[in-house]
Structure formats: structure tokens, C-alpha cells
Design an enzyme around this catalytic site. Structure first.
Site, mmCIF file in Angstrom:
data_model
loop_
_atom_site.group_PDB
_atom_site.id
_atom_site.type_symbol
_atom_site.label_atom_id
_atom_site.label_comp_id
_atom_site.label_asym_id
_atom_site.label_seq_id
_atom_site.Cartn_x
_atom_site.Cartn_y
_atom_site.Cartn_z
ATOM 1 N N LYS A 12 4.521 49.844 45.853
ATOM 2 C CA LYS A 12 4.958 49.157 47.041
ATOM 3 C C LYS A 12 5.713 49.795 47.941
ATOM 4 C CE LYS A 12 5.630 44.801 47.303
ATOM 5 N NZ LYS A 12 4.819 43.752 47.859
ATOM 6 N N ASN B 9 7.553 48.461 51.484
ATOM 7 C CA ASN B 9 7.877 47.017 52.046
ATOM 8 C C ASN B 9 8.572 47.160 53.432
ATOM 9 O OD1 ASN B 9 7.208 45.698 49.865
ATOM 10 N ND2 ASN B 9 9.065 45.726 48.839
ATOM 11 N N TYR C 186 44.300 24.132 75.527
ATOM 12 C CA TYR C 186 44.079 25.009 74.169
ATOM 13 C C TYR C 186 44.255 24.110 72.989
ATOM 14 C CZ TYR C 186 44.615 28.589 70.717
ATOM 15 O OH TYR C 186 44.022 29.185 69.356
ATOM 16 N N SER D 257 9.855 49.066 45.537
ATOM 17 C CA SER D 257 10.134 47.978 44.913
ATOM 18 C C SER D 257 10.540 48.439 43.547
ATOM 19 C CB SER D 257 8.903 47.295 44.525
ATOM 20 O OG SER D 257 9.115 46.643 43.147
ATOM 21 N N THR E 148 -4.629 34.151 69.574
ATOM 22 C CA THR E 148 -4.019 32.882 69.746
ATOM 23 C C THR E 148 -4.234 32.163 68.574
ATOM 24 O OG1 THR E 148 -5.935 31.652 70.775
ATOM 25 C CG2 THR E 148 -4.548 32.949 72.388
ATOM 26 N N ASN F 15 48.019 31.429 74.912
ATOM 27 C CA ASN F 15 46.662 30.962 75.231
ATOM 28 C C ASN F 15 45.923 31.692 76.576
ATOM 29 O OD1 ASN F 15 47.583 29.143 73.460
ATOM 30 N ND2 ASN F 15 48.096 27.379 74.694
ATOM 31 N N GLN G 179 40.577 29.307 67.818
ATOM 32 C CA GLN G 179 40.632 30.649 67.286
ATOM 33 C C GLN G 179 39.259 30.838 66.205
ATOM 34 O OE1 GLN G 179 44.437 31.949 65.621
ATOM 35 N NE2 GLN G 179 43.524 31.669 63.643
ATOM 36 N N SER H 266 45.051 35.135 62.155
ATOM 37 C CA SER H 266 43.393 35.687 62.606
ATOM 38 C C SER H 266 43.513 37.139 62.788
ATOM 39 C CB SER H 266 43.387 35.045 63.964
ATOM 40 O OG SER H 266 44.351 35.257 64.828
ATOM 41 N N LYS I 83 36.195 33.512 67.446
ATOM 42 C CA LYS I 83 36.055 35.051 67.330
ATOM 43 C C LYS I 83 35.313 35.339 65.940
ATOM 44 C CE LYS I 83 40.371 35.225 69.387
ATOM 45 N NZ LYS I 83 40.336 33.646 69.352
#
Ligand code: ARG
Length: 456
Positions: free
Chosen positions: A282, A284, A316, A276, A154, A109, A321, A22, A324
Site C-alpha cells: 500500500k 496511501n 457583550y 499500511s 462531468t 469588553n 468567549q 480562557s 476563540k
């Protein structure tokens, strides 16, 4: 050899090393890991579990390692699995046997539970600061647009006139609640799990309260199984993040609509728009669209986390893991969205005239015509029916209620007098709605002043 390699006679398959590791994503917790280890080592020394001189050397070396990492002088190893073992390995490479005493009375752990809690509580603070900036931007926008009349909707159908200040302050309320939610979530994050060991605590006479205090936690976990297997706070934070994104996304949707030619309520600054590759005309609203789009991945993290946890037996499990990448991605996403969104708002140009024009159409003062009749004695349902007929008449004639002559008004009800025109002017419609929560200028001024004080 692995730090845990004692009972193994073969080395780990290269694919497994990569699969299991990890470090690519937990390396970012290096400072929390080191600070946690320093507190643990100090405590071990204080309790006489290891020699004081050993604990001092460990702490000193850890602070050197921290500096080296910060200076970019350390490269982590995939086969040292995670940030915890990488740092421990570096420590041992520097001070040998003394370094090997650090992990006394601790398991990865409870260590990883500690690190992630420390990491996430800092992130709660960062997020709160970013939300505060966004709230300040909204307050300024509101102050500058306290008289900017626009249609309120609304069903995305014009409903009643409001002001832009009133509209954006609705978002202020949302982000205020988001901040409160983070503060509340932080309380459940800020509980110290070290001493839970692998799952069943430890026989060493650890001083958990001391570690708790050294690391700025509010309290310690009360059950060692829960201490190592609780990720409620990660899910909870992912929910807080999802809610922030939901609010940003709704706001984004309005920015996108408002900047369309059809609405033309705002124009985004050039620095916060894109063009664009084919259509030269354009401009955007990509920032708002991306904020809206990224909401999906943050929701995905929340779902991912809840799903990872749902079938796990105590305590655990390595599945955990997986927490994360999900929470880090959600955090990174929200932290990227908040400042850019805030700056986009701060720089956009409000087209007050178009907003006013928008409020004039669509019979936004129809309710006020009915209220006028009610105030002169007509029951509300009857007044509603009268005005409904007037609206139909105006649609037929392609006009608006305030453009009718008094004679025309009187055809619908003899109650109408010439005070009807001021009673249904947009200014009246907005500024007579002065109940707490309403759009009236004086009401908005009060709440803006109050919130400005709170943000100081
Ligand atoms: N990298 C692990 C995680 O993120 C740390 C805990 C590992 N514990 C273990 N018993 N394998 O969850």
C-alpha cells in the site's frame, strides 16, 4: 484576589475558575493585547487622563513583559482568567499603582474585541501568503502540463478532452477568489473598537482616532454596543476558511481518485504518502484524505460560531468567549493544510501517458464529431443524433470513433470527408478551444503569464 474582587466576599469556586478561564486558549493573543495596551496608555498620557510619566512607565514595562513572554519566562495563571487580566496583573506586580491606571476608560469588553481583531487581521495576511504559495505551485504545475491531455469529466463520466494545465488552473481561480475574500473580510476586521468601553462608551476624553492610527486600523467603530458585541467578522473569516477548505477538499478528492490504480493519473511522492501496517503493497494518499477530512472541523467552527451568536442580546455576553477556540482551531487547521497540500502537489509525478490514454477512451471527441457536421451545415440536434448512433455502433464493435473507416463514417452521414480525422483528433479538440477560459495551449499560456505577473 481577583482584579475585580472588590464586591465579593467569597473567593471563586475552583471549578468556576477553571470553567470561566480562557487563558489556555487566549494566551496566544498576548502580543496584540500588549500592543493594544501600549497604544491605550500612550493615548491616556497624551490626553492628560493619566500623567505622561505614568503612561511612559506603563509602555516601557509592557514592552519588557512582551520580551519576557517571548523568552518563555512568564507563566500565566488560570485564576487570572484571561490574557487581558494576566498581563494587567503582571504589570501591576511590577509597577504597582501606576500599573493600576492602565485600565482607565477601557473595559475588557472593548479590549478583547480589539485583541481579536488585531490577531485575526494578522492571520488574514498569513493566510494570503500561504494561498499565494499554493497558487505559485499550481502555476508551475500548469506550465509543466500545458500539453498534458487528459479527460475532462462531468458526472465523473468522461466528457471532453482538456489538459492538466486547464484542470489545475480551475483551482487557481478558486484560490484567487479565496484570497480576494480574505482581503475583503480583513476590511471589516480592521475597525478599531476601543472607546466602546463596557457597552456605553466612556466619559473620558479618549482620542479614539489616535489609537486607531497607532495600531494601524482603517477606521473606528461607530456604535459602542456594536463595538463590543460584533463578532460578524469572526463568522465571516470562518466562512472564508470553510471555503478554502471546501476547495482543498475537492482538489484532494481528485488527487485521491487520480492516484488510485483505476485512474493512475498521478503518483504521489513517497515523502507525501503513507504505508499500511498490514498490507505491504500500500501507498496511501493520507495528506489529501486528511485535508478532505479536516474540512469537517472547519465547517464545524463556522456552525459553532454562528450558533453561539444567534441568541445573544446586546451587548457583550460571556458566551462570546467561545469564539476563540472555534476560530483558532479553524485557522490552525487551514494553516496546517495549505503548505502540506502545496508541497504534495509540487512533488507529485504526473503520468502523462495514462492521462492521454484516459482521454482517448470514453468518446471524449463525440461533441467535436457533431460540431464537424454542424460546421458543414447540419443543424446541431440532427448532428447530435447522428453521433449518438455512431457511439452506439462503436460500443457494439468495441472501438472508438476515430478508428472508423471513412466508409463507415459515410454510412452515418454523407457529409463526412477525410478531413474528419484531424477535426476530431485530441489535439484539435483541445487546441481549437481557444476562447477565453478554454483549454487551448495559447489560451492557457496567456492566462498563466497574466497570473504569474499578478503574483509577483
Ligand atoms: N475572556 C473574555 C472573552 O474572551 C474577555 C472579556 C471578558 N469580559 C467580561 N466582562 N467578563 O470574551
Amino acid at each position: 484576589m481577583k482584579l475585580w474582587g472588590g464586591r465579593f466576599s467569597k473567593s471563586t469556586d475552583a471549578l468556576v475558575d477553571d470553567f470561566n478561564s480562557s487563558i489556555r486558549f487566549d494566551a496566544r493573543m498576548y502580543a496584540q493585547d500588549i500592543k493594544g495596551s501600549m497604544a491605550h496608555a500612550n493615548m491616556l498620557g497624551k490626553q492628560g487622563i493619566i500623567d505622561k510619566s505614568d503612561s511612559e512607565l506603563i509602555v516601557k514595562t509592557l514592552s519588557e513583559i512582551l520580551k519576557e513572554i517571548e523568552d518563555g519566562r512568564i507563566e500565566f495563571e488560570i485564576d487570572a482568567e484571561d490574557i487581558h487580566m494576566n498581563i494587567e496583573k503582571i504589570l501591576i506586580s511590577k509597577i504597582g499603582d501606576v500599573g493600576k491606571r492602565l485600565h482607565t476608560g477601557r473595559s475588557r469588553n472593548d479590549q478583547v474585541a480589539l485583541d481579536i481583531r488585531m490577531y485575526l487581521r494578522d492571520e488574514c495576511d498569513n493566510l494570503s501568503a500561504m494561498l499565494k504559495n499554493l497558487q505559485k505551485t499550481i502555476l508551475t504545475l500548469a506550465e509543466n502540463n500545458i500539453d498534458t491531455i487528459m479527460p475532462g469529466y462531468t458526472h465523473l463520466q468522461k466528457a471532453q478532452p482538456i489538459t492538466l494545465a486547464h484542470h489545475v488552473m480551475a483551482y487557481f481561480e478558486m484560490f484567487k477568489r479565496d484570497t480576494q475574500r480574505l482581503t475583503d473580510c480583513r476590511k471589516r476586521i480592521n475597525v478599531m473598537p476601543l472607546g466602546s468601553g463596557a457597552l456605553a462608551g466612556t466619559t473620558y476624553n479618549l482620542d479614539r482616532e489616535f489609537v486607531c492610527e497607532q495600531l494601524g486600523f482603517d477606521s473606528i467603530t461607530q456604535n459602542s454596543l456594536d463595538g463590543v458585541s460584533d463578532r460578524d467578522f469572526v463568522c465571516e473569516l470562518a466562512f472564508c476558511l470553510s471555503m478554502i477548505m471546501m476547495h482543498l477538499s475537492r482538489f484532494s478528492e481528485e488527487i485521491i481518485l487520480w492516484s488510485s490504480h483505476e485512474f493512475s493519473f498521478i503518483e504521489l511522492d513517497d515523502a507525501f504518502s503513507t504505508g499500511s501496517s498490514i498490507m505491504p503493497q500500500k501507498k496511501n494518499p493520507d495528506v489529501a484524505e486528511l485535508a478532505r477530512g479536516k474540512t469537517g472541523r472547519v465547517y464545524g467552527s463556522l456552525m459553532g460560531l454562528l450558533t453561539v451568536m444567534k441568541g445573544l442580546p446586546l451587548a457583550y455576553n460571556k458566551d462570546m468567549q467561545e469564539d476563540k477556540e472555534q476560530i483558532f482551531d479553524a485557522l490552525d487547521t487551514v494553516k496546517m493544510c495549505l503548505p502540506v497540500f502545496s508541497n504534495m502537489l509540487a512533488t507529485m509525478n504526473v503520468k502523462k501517458e495514462s492521462m492521454l490514454k484516459g482521454a482517448k477512451g470514453g468518446f471524449t471527441n463525440a461533441t467535436d464529431v457533431a460540431d464537424y457536421l454542424v460546421k458543414k451545415g447540419l443543424p446541431f440536434r440532427d448532428a447530435h443524433a447522428v453521433v449518438g448512433k455512431m457511439v452506439a455502433y462503436c460500443i457494439e464493435k468495441d472501438t472508438v470513433i476515430d478508428a472508423l473507416s471513412l466508409d463507415e463514417f459515410k454510412e452515418f452521414s454523407s457529409i463526412f470527408e477525410d478531413d474528419i480525422y484531424t477535426a476530431i483528433s485530441l489535439d484539435t479538440c483541445v487546441n481549437q478551444r481557444k476562447l477565453t477560459g478554454g483549454p487551448a495551449k495559447e489560451t492557457m499560456q496567456k492566462i498563466i503569464t497574466k497570473y504569474k505577473g499578478e503574483l509577483q
